[in-house]
Design a protein around this motif. Structure first.
Motif, PDB file in Angstrom:
ATOM      1  N   TRP A  41     114.761 -42.678   5.114  1.00 51.83           N
ATOM      2  CA  TRP A  41     114.567 -41.268   5.428  1.00 51.83           C
ATOM      3  C   TRP A  41     113.736 -41.030   6.678  1.00 51.83           C
ATOM      4  O   TRP A  41     113.774 -39.939   7.256  1.00 51.83           O
ATOM      5  CB  TRP A  41     113.972 -40.506   4.239  1.00 51.83           C
ATOM      6  N   GLN A  54     100.342 -46.927   2.234  1.00 53.48           N
ATOM      7  CA  GLN A  54     101.156 -47.087   1.031  1.00 53.48           C
ATOM      8  C   GLN A  54     100.490 -48.057   0.051  1.00 53.48           C
ATOM      9  O   GLN A  54      99.870 -49.036   0.453  1.00 53.48           O
ATOM     10  CB  GLN A  54     102.534 -47.621   1.423  1.00 53.48           C
ATOM     11  N   ASP A  72     106.461 -39.486 -13.014  1.00 55.23           N
ATOM     12  CA  ASP A  72     106.458 -39.344 -11.565  1.00 55.23           C
ATOM     13  C   ASP A  72     105.541 -40.408 -10.964  1.00 55.23           C
ATOM     14  O   ASP A  72     104.589 -40.860 -11.626  1.00 55.23           O
ATOM     15  CB  ASP A  72     105.943 -37.949 -11.200  1.00 55.23           C
ATOM     16  N   TRP A 111     107.527 -36.000  -5.816  1.00 55.84           N
ATOM     17  CA  TRP A 111     108.784 -36.734  -5.733  1.00 55.84           C
ATOM     18  C   TRP A 111     109.784 -36.228  -6.773  1.00 55.84           C
ATOM     19  O   TRP A 111     110.971 -36.034  -6.468  1.00 55.84           O
ATOM     20  CB  TRP A 111     108.548 -38.236  -5.925  1.00 55.84           C
ATOM     21  N   ASP A 115     113.238 -34.475  -5.580  1.00 55.37           N
ATOM     22  CA  ASP A 115     114.449 -35.212  -5.966  1.00 55.37           C
ATOM     23  C   ASP A 115     115.331 -34.354  -6.871  1.00 55.37           C
ATOM     24  O   ASP A 115     116.568 -34.362  -6.756  1.00 55.37           O
ATOM     25  CB  ASP A 115     114.078 -36.511  -6.685  1.00 55.37           C
ATOM     26  N   CYS A 192     102.444 -38.807  -2.459  1.00 60.12           N
ATOM     27  CA  CYS A 192     103.256 -37.860  -1.689  1.00 60.12           C
ATOM     28  C   CYS A 192     103.609 -38.388  -0.302  1.00 60.12           C
ATOM     29  O   CYS A 192     103.679 -37.617   0.664  1.00 60.12           O
ATOM     30  CB  CYS A 192     102.564 -36.502  -1.608  1.00 60.12           C
ATOM     31  N   HIS A 194     106.194 -38.791   1.405  1.00 63.06           N
ATOM     32  CA  HIS A 194     107.533 -38.216   1.316  1.00 63.06           C
ATOM     33  C   HIS A 194     107.789 -37.455   2.617  1.00 63.06           C
ATOM     34  O   HIS A 194     106.841 -36.947   3.228  1.00 63.06           O
ATOM     35  CB  HIS A 194     107.578 -37.286   0.093  1.00 63.06           C
ATOM     36  N   PRO A 195     109.038 -37.352   3.057  1.00 64.95           N
ATOM     37  CA  PRO A 195     109.298 -36.704   4.347  1.00 64.95           C
ATOM     38  C   PRO A 195     108.782 -35.282   4.462  1.00 64.95           C
ATOM     39  O   PRO A 195     108.356 -34.863   5.553  1.00 64.95           O
ATOM     40  CB  PRO A 195     110.824 -36.762   4.482  1.00 64.95           C
ATOM     41  N   GLU A 232      98.161 -43.094  -0.566  1.00 60.49           N
ATOM     42  CA  GLU A 232      98.574 -42.864  -1.949  1.00 60.49           C
ATOM     43  C   GLU A 232      97.846 -43.841  -2.858  1.00 60.49           C
ATOM     44  O   GLU A 232      97.334 -44.875  -2.420  1.00 60.49           O
ATOM     45  CB  GLU A 232     100.087 -43.030  -2.110  1.00 60.49           C
TER      46      GLU A 232
END
Length: 411
Positions: A41, A54, A72, A111, A115, A192, A194-195, A232
């Motif tokens: 992504w 990460q 999650d 997420w 999703d 998070c 995430h893009p 994270e």
């Protein structure tokens, strides 16, 4: 009567270690958890920031397949850290009605939410999983922990942006003082990377742009700092009354003296540049514990590596300590871990607890040219702390003007 509250267990999963001890040792070694994101992504959505802190050990490597499917990632990290802390505390034998959970997150089940939205748009409502809402709830981590250890006194969740988990620790102190429980697991988690949040943080110019050198991107107090590194993970502490801990022969890391929460009431994202409310949080945490600013021997600063934020915190520190702040060892551990948002205060509390227990202040990496406007004694290599009783504070400040400070002492 004021009760003494102590720390008997710690746990963590972070960008620099899969456990609390691994994270601590990596921190002392000057490790950086920031690295390039190897996900399709990044290129697909042309994400401008291509790195993050990460978790070094994927949750799927630790949890069962069923747990990873029904939780999650935010709750997965929460469960991992809490289980470690609980085991580290010796799995205290306590009545379920006397066992509580004070957990925190800044964003929650991101997420799962996004999703599920993709599934709805692309495949229709019948393909949306029935567990979507329980998984995306911000209180999912607290619920997972409470069910795992059978905590029935209460299970609460603080959501105060980057101050969340320090606030959860302060609340746990109050709950133990009020006699609502004998033992509490407190802490926080975040997942998070995430893009969407990366794109949003990048749009507000909050993230470092050092795509070519992630390991040196988080640079608190440096003249070249250009933003924070998104991280994270999770961290947890087991807190209990001193009497309860002694009665069961528990190992004690440190004493929690309490915490303080204030509000800037200034701006939704920017800190008050004068730092008055942040200063009040620090001063209240110190004085409520029965000490003065002159007693503080170590500070774990919020220090996100943003040009504005680091200065604002320095101004707050100067308000509390005056010129004496220049003689207090300050560690800015986000340089190593990145910024765990709602989990940041918890991992930093673990680092403060370890610093007091081992009398060793951890280093701040990537500081090569200190901002001449910031007159602090920043620890850049592990430094031995003095003998005797030591008082330390951990600062956390978040979007919305949330300020939280926790105070700890050697036992």
């Amino acid at each position: 009567m004021t009760k003494r509250i102590v720390v008997t267990g710690i746990g963590a999963t972070s960008p620099i270690g899969g456990t609390a001890e691994e994270s601590w040792q990596a921190l002392l070694a000057g490790a950086s958890g920031a690295r390039s994101i190897e996900a399709e992504w990044v290129e697909k959505w042309q994400i401008p920031i291509t790195f993050a802190g990460q978790a070094v050990v994927p949750a799927a490597d630790i949890l069962t397949r069923q747990e990873t499917k029904r939780l999650d990632p935010n709750s997965q990290f929460a469960l991992i850290a809490a289980r470690e802390a609980w085991a580290d505390a010796g799995s205290p034998g306590v009545e379920p009605e006397r066992l509580g959970v004070d957990w925190a997150t800044g964003i929650g089940g991101l997420w799962t939410l996004l999703d599920a939205w993709d599934t709805l748009r692309e495949r229709g409502p019948r393909r949306v999983l029935p567990m979507t809402v329980p998984m995306l709830m911000p209180n999912g981590g607290a619920a997972a922990i409470s069910m795992d250890i059978g905590a029935r006194a209460f299970s609460r969740t603080d959501v105060s942006a980057c101050a969340s988990s320090t606030e959860s620790i302060a609340n746990a102190f109050d709950h133990l003082q009020a006699g609502l429980a004998d033992v509490i697991i407190a802490g926080g988690s975040e997942a998070c990377i995430h893009p969407l949040p990366i794109a949003s943080f990048a749009a507000m110019q909050a993230l470092s742009k050092r795509n070519d050198d992630p390991a040196t991107a988080s640079r608190p107090y440096d003249v070249t700092r250009d933003g924070f590194v998104l991280g994270e993970g999770a961290a947890a502490v087991v807190l209990e009354t001193y009497e309860h801990a002694v009665a069961r022969g528990a190992r004690i890391y440190a004493e929690l003296l309490g915490g303080s929460v204030t509000s800037d009431a200034y701006h939704i994202t920017a800190p008050d540049p004068e730092g008055s409310a942040a200063a009040r949080a620090m001063l209240t945490a110190i004085t409520n514990a029965g000490f003065t600013p002159g007693d503080v021997a170590h500070i774990n600063a919020h220090a996100t590596s943003t040009p504005v934020g680091d200065i604002a915190e320095y101004n707050a520190l100067r308000r509390v300590f005056g010129d004496a702040v220049e003689g207090i060892p300050v560690s800015a551990t986000k340089a190593s871990t990145g910024h765990l948002l709602g989990g940041a205060g918890a991992i930093e509390a673990v680092f403060v607890i370890k610093a007091l227990h081992e009398r060793l202040a951890p280093p701040t990496i990537n500081l090569t040219s200190q901002d001449p406007e910031i007159h602090l004694d920043v620890v850049t290599s592990p430094r031995t702390l003095p003998d005797g009783d030591l008082l330390a504070i951990s600062n956390s400040f978040g979007f919305g003007g949330h300020n939280a400070v926790a105070a700890f002492k050697t036992l």
